[in-house]
Design a protein around this motif. Structure first.
Motif, mmCIF file in Angstrom:
data_model
loop_
_atom_site.group_PDB
_atom_site.id
_atom_site.type_symbol
_atom_site.label_atom_id
_atom_site.label_comp_id
_atom_site.label_asym_id
_atom_site.label_seq_id
_atom_site.Cartn_x
_atom_site.Cartn_y
_atom_site.Cartn_z
ATOM 1 N N HIS A 2 -32.191 -15.568 -53.508
ATOM 2 C CA HIS A 2 -31.916 -16.888 -52.934
ATOM 3 C C HIS A 2 -30.526 -16.908 -52.309
ATOM 4 C CE1 HIS A 2 -29.946 -17.230 -56.899
ATOM 5 N NE2 HIS A 2 -29.137 -18.093 -56.291
ATOM 6 N N LEU A 3 -30.321 -17.850 -51.402
ATOM 7 C CA LEU A 3 -29.025 -18.031 -50.749
ATOM 8 C C LEU A 3 -28.123 -18.938 -51.577
ATOM 9 C CD1 LEU A 3 -29.954 -18.658 -46.993
ATOM 10 C CD2 LEU A 3 -28.734 -16.696 -47.901
ATOM 11 N N ILE A 4 -26.852 -18.563 -51.668
ATOM 12 C CA ILE A 4 -25.863 -19.507 -52.193
ATOM 13 C C ILE A 4 -25.720 -20.622 -51.169
ATOM 14 C CG2 ILE A 4 -23.437 -19.801 -52.802
ATOM 15 C CD1 ILE A 4 -23.372 -16.893 -53.667
ATOM 16 N N ASP A 5 -25.757 -21.862 -51.616
ATOM 17 C CA ASP A 5 -25.739 -22.990 -50.685
ATOM 18 C C ASP A 5 -24.473 -23.039 -49.829
ATOM 19 O OD1 ASP A 5 -28.221 -23.890 -51.471
ATOM 20 O OD2 ASP A 5 -27.424 -25.230 -53.015
ATOM 21 N N GLU A 6 -23.334 -22.708 -50.411
ATOM 22 C CA GLU A 6 -22.069 -22.758 -49.672
ATOM 23 C C GLU A 6 -22.049 -21.692 -48.576
ATOM 24 O OE1 GLU A 6 -18.488 -23.286 -52.457
ATOM 25 O OE2 GLU A 6 -20.078 -22.444 -53.722
ATOM 26 N N LYS A 7 -21.398 -22.012 -47.491
ATOM 27 C CA LYS A 7 -21.264 -21.077 -46.369
ATOM 28 C C LYS A 7 -19.893 -20.413 -46.406
ATOM 29 C CE LYS A 7 -24.429 -23.658 -43.361
ATOM 30 N NZ LYS A 7 -24.879 -24.589 -44.410
ATOM 31 N N LEU A 8 -19.851 -19.139 -46.036
ATOM 32 C CA LEU A 8 -18.579 -18.425 -45.989
ATOM 33 C C LEU A 8 -17.676 -19.006 -44.913
ATOM 34 C CD1 LEU A 8 -19.527 -14.643 -46.386
ATOM 35 C CD2 LEU A 8 -18.390 -16.106 -48.043
ATOM 36 N N GLU A 9 -18.244 -19.292 -43.764
ATOM 37 C CA GLU A 9 -17.494 -19.860 -42.648
ATOM 38 C C GLU A 9 -18.292 -21.006 -42.038
ATOM 39 O OE1 GLU A 9 -15.067 -16.835 -40.173
ATOM 40 O OE2 GLU A 9 -16.940 -15.804 -40.632
ATOM 41 N N LYS A 10 -17.610 -21.805 -41.247
ATOM 42 C CA LYS A 10 -18.311 -22.886 -40.563
ATOM 43 C C LYS A 10 -19.267 -22.315 -39.521
ATOM 44 C CE LYS A 10 -14.706 -23.591 -37.046
ATOM 45 N NZ LYS A 10 -13.754 -24.547 -36.443
ATOM 46 N N GLU A 11 -20.228 -23.121 -39.147
ATOM 47 C CA GLU A 11 -21.219 -22.709 -38.155
ATOM 48 C C GLU A 11 -20.539 -22.259 -36.863
ATOM 49 O OE1 GLU A 11 -25.395 -24.717 -37.701
ATOM 50 O OE2 GLU A 11 -23.957 -25.717 -36.410
ATOM 51 N N ALA A 12 -21.077 -21.195 -36.263
ATOM 52 C CA ALA A 12 -20.471 -20.637 -35.050
ATOM 53 C C ALA A 12 -21.557 -20.268 -34.052
ATOM 54 C CB ALA A 12 -19.638 -19.410 -35.394
ATOM 55 N N PRO A 13 -21.213 -20.222 -32.746
ATOM 56 C CA PRO A 13 -22.204 -19.859 -31.727
ATOM 57 C C PRO A 13 -22.473 -18.361 -31.677
ATOM 58 C CG PRO A 13 -20.091 -20.309 -30.696
ATOM 59 C CD PRO A 13 -19.933 -20.631 -32.149
ATOM 60 N N ILE A 14 -23.680 -18.027 -31.233
ATOM 61 C CA ILE A 14 -24.070 -16.652 -30.930
ATOM 62 C C ILE A 14 -24.322 -16.578 -29.430
ATOM 63 C CG2 ILE A 14 -25.979 -15.016 -31.123
ATOM 64 C CD1 ILE A 14 -26.192 -15.708 -34.036
ATOM 65 N N ALA A 15 -23.839 -15.529 -28.786
ATOM 66 C CA ALA A 15 -23.952 -15.448 -27.326
ATOM 67 C C ALA A 15 -24.057 -14.007 -26.855
ATOM 68 C CB ALA A 15 -22.741 -16.112 -26.665
ATOM 69 N N PRO A 16 -24.676 -13.798 -25.683
ATOM 70 C CA PRO A 16 -24.612 -12.485 -25.041
ATOM 71 C C PRO A 16 -23.159 -12.158 -24.687
ATOM 72 C CG PRO A 16 -26.347 -13.838 -24.073
ATOM 73 C CD PRO A 16 -25.530 -14.742 -24.943
ATOM 74 N N ALA A 17 -22.861 -10.864 -24.551
ATOM 75 C CA ALA A 17 -21.494 -10.463 -24.213
ATOM 76 C C ALA A 17 -21.515 -9.410 -23.112
ATOM 77 C CB ALA A 17 -20.777 -9.911 -25.444
ATOM 78 N N VAL A 18 -20.484 -9.451 -22.270
ATOM 79 C CA VAL A 18 -20.306 -8.468 -21.205
ATOM 80 C C VAL A 18 -18.922 -7.842 -21.348
ATOM 81 C CG1 VAL A 18 -21.820 -9.745 -19.634
ATOM 82 C CG2 VAL A 18 -19.346 -10.155 -19.574
ATOM 83 N N LYS A 19 -18.694 -6.781 -20.595
ATOM 84 C CA LYS A 19 -17.395 -6.126 -20.630
ATOM 85 C C LYS A 19 -16.303 -7.101 -20.187
ATOM 86 C CE LYS A 19 -15.056 -1.915 -19.044
ATOM 87 N NZ LYS A 19 -15.205 -0.654 -18.238
ATOM 88 N N LYS A 20 -15.140 -6.993 -20.795
ATOM 89 C CA LYS A 20 -14.024 -7.866 -20.446
ATOM 90 C C LYS A 20 -13.727 -7.779 -18.955
ATOM 91 C CE LYS A 20 -10.842 -10.657 -22.100
ATOM 92 N NZ LYS A 20 -11.234 -11.893 -22.822
ATOM 93 N N GLY A 21 -13.718 -8.925 -18.300
ATOM 94 C CA GLY A 21 -13.436 -8.977 -16.874
ATOM 95 C C GLY A 21 -14.655 -8.971 -15.980
ATOM 96 N N ASN A 22 -15.842 -8.759 -16.558
ATOM 97 C CA ASN A 22 -17.066 -8.739 -15.744
ATOM 98 C C ASN A 22 -17.581 -10.171 -15.564
ATOM 99 O OD1 ASN A 22 -19.424 -8.156 -14.378
ATOM 100 N ND2 ASN A 22 -20.221 -6.727 -15.905
ATOM 101 N N THR A 23 -16.815 -10.940 -14.805
ATOM 102 C CA THR A 23 -17.159 -12.354 -14.612
ATOM 103 C C THR A 23 -18.426 -12.521 -13.777
ATOM 104 O OG1 THR A 23 -15.669 -12.433 -12.696
ATOM 105 C CG2 THR A 23 -14.774 -13.130 -14.820
#
Length: 285
Positions: free
Chosen positions: A217-238
């Protein structure tokens, strides 16, 4: 004779300056054929994407070895809309710790491997708009007696190298002993075998696994606050980043991410979970 030599030297210098200027354009992104640019991807005829192969429901393989899951299907859709054919995608399996190095070394154009957006990672890669949001929790055995995060003191906690759970516990919980594995499957097997008292990971992964493995089972408490998940590209590849952001807006109008959620994630999290508590349609959080 001296004037002729001087003219030759001046001409050579001008040619050298031109060559150096051309190199400078390539280095600063002026070259449209740079690795990972839209032009380079189209000329190559395929989109190279770093994905998980062992992290259902987001990235895994079926019995025939086909890459499937929420992230992997999204990669196929990107290839279809960018190159006209969803098969024009090359999947490169990654582990959490190799995601950023693979981008930095141009082994992949894009990472679609359930990567949580953090300030530290933003310094190394560029994230697109998010596709979902997640929290980090700890999965423990029902027999462990562990009920709160405070109960983890002095315990052995399993993590997968390079995950947000690994980074957080390394920095903030010096009172626990971390046992680290390279792969998510290795970490889960270690928990099942009793080699640790708990496993810290994205809660989606833990919920899905616990449904098929009673006794945890999961411990109810979270280690960190909720955060986004996103695709990533190389730095500078705008250029690629901006294309993905526009693509996510287009897919949002189709509710495409919800379709993927219903296909892969709904059963793992349970029918009573509000999909919009998980999915960030339109790239908005």
């Amino acid at each position: 004779m001296k004037k002729k030599k001087l003219g030759t030297l001046i001409l050579s210098a001008l040619l050298l300056i031109g060559v150096l200027a051309g190199c400078g354009n390539s280095a600063d992104g002026g070259n449209k054929s740079a690795a990972g640019s839209l032009d380079a991807i189209k000329k190559r005829g395929k989109l190279i994407v770093g994905v998980f192969s062992d992290k259902p429901p987001f990235g895994f393989t079926d019995e025939k070895g086909n890459y499937i899951g929420f992230d992997n299907d999204l990669a196929k859709r990107f290839a279809k809309d960018l190159l006209g054919d969803e098969s024009k995608v090359e999947f490169v399996p990654v582990e959490p710790a190799s995601r950023i190095p693979y981008l930095q070394s141009d082994k992949v154009d894009l990472i679609l491997a359930n990567m949580t957006v953090t300030d530290a990672r933003k310094e190394q890669v560029d994230f697109t708009n998010p596709t979902m949001k997640v929290a980090t929790q700890v999965l423990v055995s029902d027999k462990s007696g562990i009920k709160t995060l405070d109960d983890l003191k002095g315990k052995k906690i399993i993590v997968t190298k390079g995950t947000t759970a690994d980074i957080y516990l390394t920095e903030h919980r010096k009172d626990v002993e971390l046992i680290k594995y390279d792969k998510n499957t290795e970490s889960l097997q270690a928990l099942k075998d009793g080699r640790g008292d708990g496993y810290a990971q994205d809660n989606f992964i833990l919920i899905s696994w616990a449904k098929d493995n009673p006794g945890f089972h999961l411990i109810d408490e979270k280690l960190e606050k909720e955060a986004p998940i996103a695709p990533a590209v190389k730095k500078g590849n705008t250029e690629l980043r901006d294309w993905v952001n526009k693509e996510l807006q287009t897919l949002g109008k189709e509710h495409y991410l919800i379709e993927l959620y219903n296909k892969y994630v709904k059963d793992a999290l349970g029918a009573d979970t509000d999909p919009y508590e998980v999915i960030t349609e339109d790239g908005k959080i």
